[in-house]
Design a protein around this motif. Sequence first.
Motif, PDB file in Angstrom:
ATOM      1  N   ILE A 134       0.732  -1.297   0.019  1.00 13.55           N
ATOM      2  CA  ILE A 134      -0.039  -0.051  -0.110  1.00 13.55           C
ATOM      3  C   ILE A 134       0.869   1.272   0.000  1.00 13.55           C
ATOM      4  N   LEU A 135       1.977   1.052   0.934  1.00  4.62           N
ATOM      5  CA  LEU A 135       2.826   2.180   0.903  1.00  4.62           C
ATOM      6  C   LEU A 135       3.811   2.630  -0.379  1.00  4.62           C
ATOM      7  N   ALA A 136       4.081   1.472  -1.138  1.00  5.51           N
ATOM      8  CA  ALA A 136       4.719   1.518  -2.577  1.00  5.51           C
ATOM      9  C   ALA A 136       3.659   2.025  -3.396  1.00  5.51           C
ATOM     10  N   TRP A 137       2.219   1.791  -3.315  1.00  2.91           N
ATOM     11  CA  TRP A 137       1.378   2.409  -4.255  1.00  2.91           C
ATOM     12  C   TRP A 137       1.180   3.792  -4.063  1.00  2.91           C
ATOM     13  N   ASN A 138       0.872   4.277  -2.694  1.00  2.00           N
ATOM     14  CA  ASN A 138       0.805   5.575  -2.500  1.00  2.00           C
ATOM     15  C   ASN A 138       1.661   6.194  -1.360  1.00  2.00           C
ATOM     16  N   PRO A 139       2.987   6.833  -1.568  1.00  2.00           N
ATOM     17  CA  PRO A 139       3.713   7.218  -0.158  1.00  2.00           C
ATOM     18  C   PRO A 139       3.060   7.784   0.533  1.00  2.00           C
ATOM     19  N   ALA A 140       1.906   8.624   0.185  1.00  2.00           N
ATOM     20  CA  ALA A 140       1.100   9.523   1.085  1.00  2.00           C
ATOM     21  C   ALA A 140       0.478   8.740   2.243  1.00  2.00           C
ATOM     22  N   THR A 141       0.158   7.680   1.995  1.00  2.00           N
ATOM     23  CA  THR A 141      -0.677   6.807   2.910  1.00  2.00           C
ATOM     24  C   THR A 141       0.116   7.129   4.381  1.00  2.00           C
ATOM     25  N   TRP A 142       1.454   7.106   4.353  1.00  2.00           N
ATOM     26  CA  TRP A 142       2.022   7.221   5.746  1.00  2.00           C
ATOM     27  C   TRP A 142       3.158   8.069   5.429  1.00  2.00           C
ATOM     28  N   PRO A 143       3.517   9.323   5.615  1.00  2.00           N
ATOM     29  CA  PRO A 143       4.376  10.173   5.110  1.00  2.00           C
ATOM     30  C   PRO A 143       5.995  10.030   5.814  1.00  2.00           C
ATOM     31  N   PHE A 144       5.834   9.501   7.073  1.00  2.12           N
ATOM     32  CA  PHE A 144       6.763   9.139   7.924  1.00  2.12           C
ATOM     33  C   PHE A 144       7.741   7.999   7.491  1.00  2.12           C
ATOM     34  N   TYR A 145       7.476   7.288   6.735  1.00  2.00           N
ATOM     35  CA  TYR A 145       8.397   6.058   6.427  1.00  2.00           C
ATOM     36  C   TYR A 145       8.452   5.968   4.851  1.00  2.00           C
ATOM     37  N   GLU A 146       9.980   5.656   4.475  1.00  2.00           N
ATOM     38  CA  GLU A 146      10.152   5.253   3.105  1.00  2.00           C
ATOM     39  C   GLU A 146      10.645   3.826   2.880  1.00  2.00           C
ATOM     40  N   LEU A 147      10.132   3.315   2.126  1.00  2.00           N
ATOM     41  CA  LEU A 147      10.671   1.631   1.724  1.00  2.00           C
ATOM     42  C   LEU A 147      12.037   1.801   1.644  1.00  2.00           C
ATOM     43  N   ASN A 148      12.779   0.746   2.392  1.00  2.00           N
ATOM     44  CA  ASN A 148      13.880   0.431   1.638  1.00  2.00           C
ATOM     45  C   ASN A 148      14.065  -0.379   0.445  1.00  2.00           C
ATOM     46  N   GLU A 149      15.107  -0.553  -0.070  1.00  2.00           N
ATOM     47  CA  GLU A 149      15.466  -1.277  -1.322  1.00  2.00           C
ATOM     48  C   GLU A 149      14.839  -2.564  -1.401  1.00  2.00           C
ATOM     49  N   LYS A 150      14.851  -3.399  -0.303  1.00  2.00           N
ATOM     50  CA  LYS A 150      14.443  -4.741  -0.434  1.00  2.00           C
ATOM     51  C   LYS A 150      12.922  -4.515  -0.236  1.00  2.00           C
ATOM     52  N   GLU A 151      12.201  -3.820   0.634  1.00  2.00           N
ATOM     53  CA  GLU A 151      10.995  -3.826   0.458  1.00  2.00           C
ATOM     54  C   GLU A 151      10.373  -3.308  -0.942  1.00  2.00           C
ATOM     55  N   ARG A 152      10.907  -2.252  -1.423  1.00  2.00           N
ATOM     56  CA  ARG A 152      10.392  -1.853  -2.637  1.00  2.00           C
ATOM     57  C   ARG A 152      10.428  -2.810  -3.500  1.00  2.00           C
ATOM     58  N   GLN A 153      11.355  -3.870  -3.841  1.00  2.00           N
ATOM     59  CA  GLN A 153      11.563  -5.022  -4.597  1.00  2.00           C
ATOM     60  C   GLN A 153      10.444  -5.767  -4.205  1.00  2.00           C
ATOM     61  N   THR A 154      10.086  -6.153  -3.163  1.00  2.00           N
ATOM     62  CA  THR A 154       9.151  -7.350  -2.981  1.00  2.00           C
ATOM     63  C   THR A 154       7.594  -6.682  -2.784  1.00  2.00           C
ATOM     64  N   ALA A 155       7.568  -5.499  -2.943  1.00  2.00           N
ATOM     65  CA  ALA A 155       6.121  -4.941  -2.794  1.00  2.00           C
ATOM     66  C   ALA A 155       5.251  -5.227  -4.472  1.00  2.00           C
ATOM     67  N   LYS A 156       4.003  -5.552  -4.099  1.00  2.00           N
ATOM     68  CA  LYS A 156       3.191  -5.936  -5.211  1.00  2.00           C
ATOM     69  C   LYS A 156       2.395  -4.465  -5.357  1.00  2.00           C
ATOM     70  N   ILE A 157       2.329  -3.668  -6.421  1.00  2.00           N
ATOM     71  CA  ILE A 157       1.673  -2.589  -6.469  1.00  2.00           C
ATOM     72  C   ILE A 157       0.418  -2.907  -7.399  1.00  2.00           C
ATOM     73  N   VAL A 158      -0.581  -2.505  -6.841  1.00  2.00           N
ATOM     74  CA  VAL A 158      -1.802  -2.549  -7.533  1.00  2.00           C
ATOM     75  C   VAL A 158      -2.710  -1.265  -7.110  1.00  2.00           C
TER      76      VAL A 158
END
Length: 345
Positions: A134-158
């Motif tokens: 959800i955070l990868a789909w819309n970073p504004a969901t929670w503005p106080f955390y940015e995904l790290n590289e591994k989290e970005r790679q394994t996210a499923k964006i819909v």
Amino acid sequence: LSRRFISRDATNGSSPIAFAFDIDGVLIRGKQGLPAAKRALSMLDRANKLGLKIPYILLTNGGGVSEKAKAEDLTSIIGHEISPSRVILAHTVLKNAAAKYADQPVLVLGGKNDDVRKVAESYGFKHVYTSLDILAWNPATWPFYELNEKERQTAKIVDFSQIPLRAAFVFHDPRHWSLDIQILCDIILSGGIVGGPYTHTRGTNPIELVFCNPDLLWKSNFPQTRLGQGAFRDAFQAVFKSLTGTTYPYVQLGKPSTATYDYAKQVLLQQLQGKRADDPESTPVVYMVGDNPESDIAGANRAGWKSVLVRTGVYDPANGPPAHTPTREVEDVEDAVRWAIEDGL
Ligand code: G3P
Ligand code: MG
């Protein structure tokens, strides 16, 4: 050990006793195996090599990975071979819930990256999403955390604005409490759509909320106990109550829940090759060895098992008597196995 067992009814292939071992604070602390653990499990496996068939399982409120991965991790940490078929994690019982949600989008929380998604899919859930998706789909969901590289790679964006999430399962201890609490509030108050209007009406609970581990505290390799998934649950409920005036109804699995101990009974009996849970003759006396009176001792006592409380984990006798009285209190898991064998014969 073998003489004592063979003199009893072990000759018919079923043992009069069985064991359920808690993991954290009994067999391991963090990534460190307790020395008594290898001695205790070796004792049981030697007895089983003699044909004594003492069933045993590992029953934990931990998880976040597959039973196979946990067994491999434990084998390495303890230095003793652990079969995945003996491992029951906090969320293993959810194998029975997958059919109900097989075709519906669900949110799973806890663990790292998309580990828990893979576990849920292995149980039969087909549309599984994480808070990191959800955070990868819309970073504004929670503005106080940015995904790290591994989290970005394994996210499923819909496009989550088009996906009504129907249930939320907290498989394991969340790593991003604030993000996960925000998303739980979003989907409960909107009826499942992240970012949707808060149309939640009193009396209707469109989202089923399931927690797999009630532990407020658990024993890792830090001098003091650590906050567990029960603390996350309480934090979420406190925020939800501030928002709405009430807490939100949920299902609680994990020790000491009856659902988890009933599941454990079935797994133990499968080790006795087809013995039935309702056949008092064939069911062995089960000894639950645990470190947490709230989960291990309370659940075992309620399940009609014998409960053995060790002093190597959450329970500290210096803080007074345990909140739930065990059948026996011992120093460590090796003492527990020795006492149970004496007691069970
Ligand atoms: O997250 C694991 C912790 O809550 C307790 O695990 O093995 O002591 O039930 P365990
Ligand atoms: Mg424990």
